[in-house]
Design a protein around this motif. Sequence first.
Motif: not given
Length: 735
Positions: A42-71
């Motif tokens: 078994p590789g070491a990657a199987l015992s750790v959480a996957p890396d979370l890359s920085p989220l790319p920029s996104l224009t804020v949308e009115a009336g919206a909620l956002y969900v993200a891995p690592g949120g």
Amino acid sequence: MADARRPAEYTFATLVAAAIGIIFWAQTATVARGADYVCQPPGAALSVAPDLSPLPSLTVEAGALYVAPGGDDTRNGRQPAPSGDDGPLATLGRARDLARADPAISRIILRGGDYWLDAPVTFGPEDKGLSLGAAPGETPILHGGPRVTGWTEDADCRWSAPLPIPDGVSPGSLFADGRQEIQARWPNLPEGGGWRDGWLFAAAPPDGSEWEGNLRFRFHDGDVPPLDGVEGLTAHIVGGFNPSSQWGSDTLPVTGIDRDSHSVTTLGTAYFFTGDGSRYFLAGRREFLDAPREWWYDPAARRVHYVAPPGASPATFSAGTLPTLLTLDGADRMSITGLTLRDGSPIGTGKVGTDTRGGGAIRVARSADVHISGNTFEDVGVAIHVTESPAATITGNHIAHVAGNAIYLGTDYGSFGRSDGALIAGNHISDVGEVYFESAGIWFQATTGTRVAHNLIERAAQFGIAGGSLWGPEDAVYDAVIELNEVRDANLATADGGAIKLMGEQADPLRSVIRQNLVTGTDQLMNRPDGSFWPARYESVDEWPTPISWAIYLDGKASGVTIENNLVLRNVAGIGLNGGWSNVVRGNIVAAGSGTAIRIDDGTGRDWHPPWAEPNLISGNLLQIETPGTPVTYVYAPGHGADYARFAGNLYAGTIDDKSFKVWPEVMGHGSYGSPADAAAAGLDEGSRVVPNAGFVDAAQGDYRLRADSVARAIGIGDFPLDQIAPTGCARGEC
């Protein structure tokens, strides 16, 4: 000669998922069992959480909620990326709760990445009008269960890991790097095996006990290996509504094995029976854990065991524990777009332990005007399950590798609410019914005014599209339109099925139409009690039992249906009618099949002749037969008589001879067989002609367009709209 019943040793080739022993199919390389190959720890990657890359920029949308891995669920969710004290939420459930508390929120946007669900996310009446969607250009992936980490190597390429799931919950499947792995099974599949391989075949039941096949089946000497008990043992077995039929399959929990009587007892139902020659395999026991990529779950220790494959170690494992990921109940006007739902527990369209139309990665009930569009589903039980919900729109989804139905639209047995006015269009569906054979790419009932259009469906265990009433007036279908779909390679796993089917147990006219569909490659699969199989693309109208396969057919009294302008190529039988009245078959092209072009039987309605009934009319079709001795038309109507069907103005091309019509009762001058002229003399056919050439552009090269001088144009058959069928036709805005 080798015994066809004996299991193949040292080999395997299948993808499997187990929810009470549920098995998916796919081919893999064959590898010797044990430690006769080299695997990585078994590789070491199987015992750790996957890396979370920085989220790319996104224009804020009115009336919206956002969900993200690592949120973070303590945030407000108003920002698409971390910004000061705010940023995306961690879970869809928290976003739902915040949206309920704020009427200004109309949309939840999921950022790209992996979401590992431990329970379905449920939406109700307080969520009416809410939309769930992907962030632009991103792919949020909802997994139907947890990541599996903490792997250790035990011995000989055998690994294990903790899987602390609740009591009573079993993993339906195990995934390695998104690839579905194999629940331990007996026997394994031989190298290169497919639908015909890896089976055992049940022995004949004792005389007089055939109808006990819903609760037991018998096995041959040596077929069932020694086992230390039956806990977790499941039989994946082929059966149907009658003993020894091969219409479907189920996963039956085994309750006992009696080696003296050579019998296996199972849980069962009153409407699924096995018998002599029913093919089956066993799964779910540690004794079967003997080949690379196989797994077994130990519920007492809450650990999953796995035989590692040769080569590189997988980087990510997950367990499929959820048949349903998103539930909508009373959530009118909700929409779900752009999500990927995958790696769930493959419950769906089984008989034992599930709703017979169960599962549903997205499960909708009593919710009007719901839109499910542009999503991706893979390795789930049923992708989309909609009941008692009017005006549903299901468009542009990609669905692959489902245990049962891909899309189900209908009702709940007992309450029988309706799902009228649905649009199911532009979906690409493949690899249907990999566990539960009696299933369809699209299955609908209890609906009026539903349109099924522009879908591409390929590789189905039984049906591409199936609709109509199964129970009676309670689930009646009216005014359905099935048009401009393409169905390829249906009925790959059953002895009785086809590409497009309508049922009619409601026993009145459906007022429905099947038109301008392209159907190719429909086949059948039926084994004999000795374990041998009928050849592919086989049909005989002179033997029984025998496999039956239609490209398009009406069954169970289906009446008042028009089947028109379809292109039916390279199937077994072309178009079939069974039991119904007042149907019209016109303007179709049936060619290059291995069986009968038109096949009519009164079996499902033999004693039924309602006052409104008119004979079925087959007119203005181009029917080509290529195989000598194969009838262009077979009519078997001992109950209703030869007048049950009328033929008029058809063109008969290809190998047409004195056996081109077979009709029972015998009304033609030479018995049951006769030529088109004999049929005309008996009053069965009027104005039809035998033509030397069908007038295709180049049939030898697969070009079945009509030449400009084709005689078919003279009877009103025009060019088939190839540019409009399947999802490619959606560019016209019809999806």
